[in-house]
Write an enzyme that holds these catalytic residues in place. Sequence first.
Site, PDB file in Angstrom:
ATOM      1  N   LYS A   1       0.813  -1.221   0.000  1.00 53.41           N
ATOM      2  CA  LYS A   1       0.000   0.000   0.000  1.00 53.41           C
ATOM      3  C   LYS A   1       0.841   1.263   0.000  1.00 53.41           C
ATOM      4  CE  LYS A   1      -4.400  -1.643   1.732  1.00 53.41           C
ATOM      5  NZ  LYS A   1      -5.541  -1.430   2.603  1.00 53.41           N
TER       6      LYS A   1
ATOM      7  N   LYS B   1      -4.318  -8.733  -5.771  1.00 53.32           N
ATOM      8  CA  LYS B   1      -5.622  -9.143  -5.252  1.00 53.32           C
ATOM      9  C   LYS B   1      -6.688  -8.116  -5.625  1.00 53.32           C
ATOM     10  CE  LYS B   1      -6.239  -7.148  -0.740  1.00 53.32           C
ATOM     11  NZ  LYS B   1      -7.219  -7.202   0.303  1.00 53.32           N
TER      12      LYS B   1
ATOM     13  N   LYS C   1     -11.113  -3.060  -3.252  1.00 52.81           N
ATOM     14  CA  LYS C   1     -12.137  -2.040  -3.454  1.00 52.81           C
ATOM     15  C   LYS C   1     -11.543  -0.661  -3.689  1.00 52.81           C
ATOM     16  CE  LYS C   1     -13.363  -2.600   1.278  1.00 52.81           C
ATOM     17  NZ  LYS C   1     -12.124  -2.505   2.028  1.00 52.81           N
TER      18      LYS C   1
HETATM   19  N1  AQP Z   1      -9.457 -10.079  -3.002  1.00 47.20           N
HETATM   20  C1  AQP Z   1      -9.860 -10.624  -1.866  1.00 47.20           C
HETATM   21  N2  AQP Z   1     -10.091 -11.947  -1.787  1.00 47.20           N
HETATM   22  C2  AQP Z   1     -10.505 -12.507  -0.644  1.00 47.20           C
HETATM   23  N3  AQP Z   1     -10.727 -11.816   0.482  1.00 47.20           N
HETATM   24  C3  AQP Z   1     -10.520 -10.497   0.464  1.00 47.20           C
HETATM   25  N4  AQP Z   1     -10.634  -9.532   1.392  1.00 47.20           N
HETATM   26  C4  AQP Z   1     -10.309  -8.349   0.848  1.00 47.20           C
HETATM   27  N5  AQP Z   1      -9.971  -8.505  -0.434  1.00 47.20           N
HETATM   28  C5  AQP Z   1     -10.078  -9.824  -0.709  1.00 47.20           C
HETATM   29  C6  AQP Z   1     -11.074  -9.767   2.748  1.00 47.20           C
HETATM   30  O1  AQP Z   1     -12.082  -8.817   3.052  1.00 47.20           O
HETATM   31  C7  AQP Z   1     -11.973  -8.458   4.416  1.00 47.20           C
HETATM   32  C8  AQP Z   1     -12.038  -6.987   4.556  1.00 47.20           C
HETATM   33  O2  AQP Z   1     -10.912  -6.391   4.097  1.00 47.20           O
HETATM   34  P1  AQP Z   1     -10.645  -4.887   4.453  1.00 47.20           P
HETATM   35  O3  AQP Z   1     -11.682  -4.021   3.901  1.00 47.20           O
HETATM   36  O4  AQP Z   1     -10.428  -4.734   5.912  1.00 47.20           O
HETATM   37  O5  AQP Z   1      -9.290  -4.565   3.799  1.00 47.20           O
HETATM   38  P2  AQP Z   1      -8.527  -5.225   2.671  1.00 47.20           P
HETATM   39  O6  AQP Z   1      -8.176  -6.623   3.002  1.00 47.20           O
HETATM   40  O7  AQP Z   1      -7.370  -4.318   2.373  1.00 47.20           O
HETATM   41  O8  AQP Z   1      -9.609  -5.221   1.496  1.00 47.20           O
HETATM   42  P3  AQP Z   1      -9.594  -4.431   0.155  1.00 47.20           P
HETATM   43  O9  AQP Z   1     -10.856  -4.684  -0.566  1.00 47.20           O
HETATM   44  O10 AQP Z   1      -8.317  -4.713  -0.589  1.00 47.20           O
HETATM   45  O11 AQP Z   1      -9.629  -2.949   0.661  1.00 47.20           O
HETATM   46  P4  AQP Z   1      -8.668  -1.762   0.364  1.00 47.20           P
HETATM   47  O12 AQP Z   1      -8.644  -1.649  -1.114  1.00 47.20           O
HETATM   48  O13 AQP Z   1      -9.285  -0.606   1.028  1.00 47.20           O
HETATM   49  O14 AQP Z   1      -7.345  -2.108   0.944  1.00 47.20           O
HETATM   50  C9  AQP Z   1     -10.696  -9.084   4.960  1.00 47.20           C
HETATM   51  O15 AQP Z   1     -11.043 -10.217   5.728  1.00 47.20           O
HETATM   52  C10 AQP Z   1      -9.956  -9.473   3.738  1.00 47.20           C
HETATM   53  O16 AQP Z   1      -9.138 -10.593   3.944  1.00 47.20           O
END
Ligand code: AQP
Length: 328
Positions: A111, A192, A195
């Site tokens: 990040k 991965k 969002k």
């Molecule tokens: N691509 C993914 N595949 C499976 N699981 C996922 N999670 C996120 N992306 C994937 C799971 O969703 C939960 C919430 O995640 P988060 O919002 O706390 O942060 P993150 O993991 O950083 O998710 P994002 O979507 O990638 O958000 P941003 O873009 O804001 O960083 C977690 O349990 C995660 O494992």
Amino acid sequence: MKRVLSGIQPSGQLTIGNYIGALRNFTKMQHDHRCYFMVVDLHAITVPQEPEALREQTESVAALYLAAGIDPDKASIFLQSHVSAHAELGWLMTTLTYMGELERMTQFKDKSAGKDSVGAGLFTYPSLMAADILLYNADLIPVGDDQKQHLELTRDLANRFNNRFGDTFTMPQPYMPEVGARIMSLDDASKKMSKSNPNAGSYIALLDEPDVIRKKLSRAVTDSGREVKFDPASKPEVSNLISIYSQFADLSVREIEAKYEGQGYGPFKKDLTEQVVAVLEPLQQRYREVRSSGVIYDVLRKGAEEAAEVADATLREVKQRMGFLPRR
Ligand code: AQP
């Protein structure tokens, strides 16, 4: 009955990655465990958020919890910022965390890569996540593959605290689904699905209209072959689409491979698309009902009260063990 804690950041529109890796497991776990499901708004601000967008996204994520089937009479649904013990224990945990531990976190590396100014909160985020979990003495943490390293750190911090100040924290265990723990981007299967990716074509949002879903999946990258075969090393894009299909249709990878043998990618992508739409359309309908009912504020108030009861008691014990003078 085990205690379960998890959360999702309101840092954008939830994707099918969040659904498969998190939300769907939440709804399954609520029947057998004491569950605390947060919207982790304090984590979301580790990268810049516009206040108006943050408010909207926070309400949207909470409404999606309900729309996906989390029952507020079974599980506590709340905002992290509504339970002040999170920020407070987060600080205490930061003081127990070593710089080297945080420097090793791959999510921080990902990040912060290529950015000129990176907030300190992005770096210390795992200490706050440890606090989130330890406040509830949670036994099981449903997480995607990407969060495993943070959970390891939480266990190290719990051990460190227990050794230094006496037995206080339960050791949390990860709970991961076997297939599809990590859904990858539609435009680049080495990253991965996220969002916060600025390219909306890289993810399918849970609230994408059916036509948008169709367009995004028809443009999803595959390869120059024509075999629907699960092999992440040599066919990462197709394997990712098979994982998504498998999760949305409740079919095994082998069943999908057999179904499309010798047919090329066309029919496979078409069925995958209709399967995703068939699952998301009713969810979106429930979402609209939840948003228009205004019920979310009552749910969040009740959830925060239930959570604070447990979290405040843990925080009191932690402060007493660390040597803070109680207020008399
Ligand atoms: N691509 C993914 N595949 C499976 N699981 C996922 N999670 C996120 N992306 C994937 C799971 O969703 C939960 C919430 O995640 P988060 O919002 O706390 O942060 P993150 O993991 O950083 O998710 P994002 O979507 O990638 O958000 P941003 O873009 O804001 O960083 C977690 O349990 C995660 O494992």
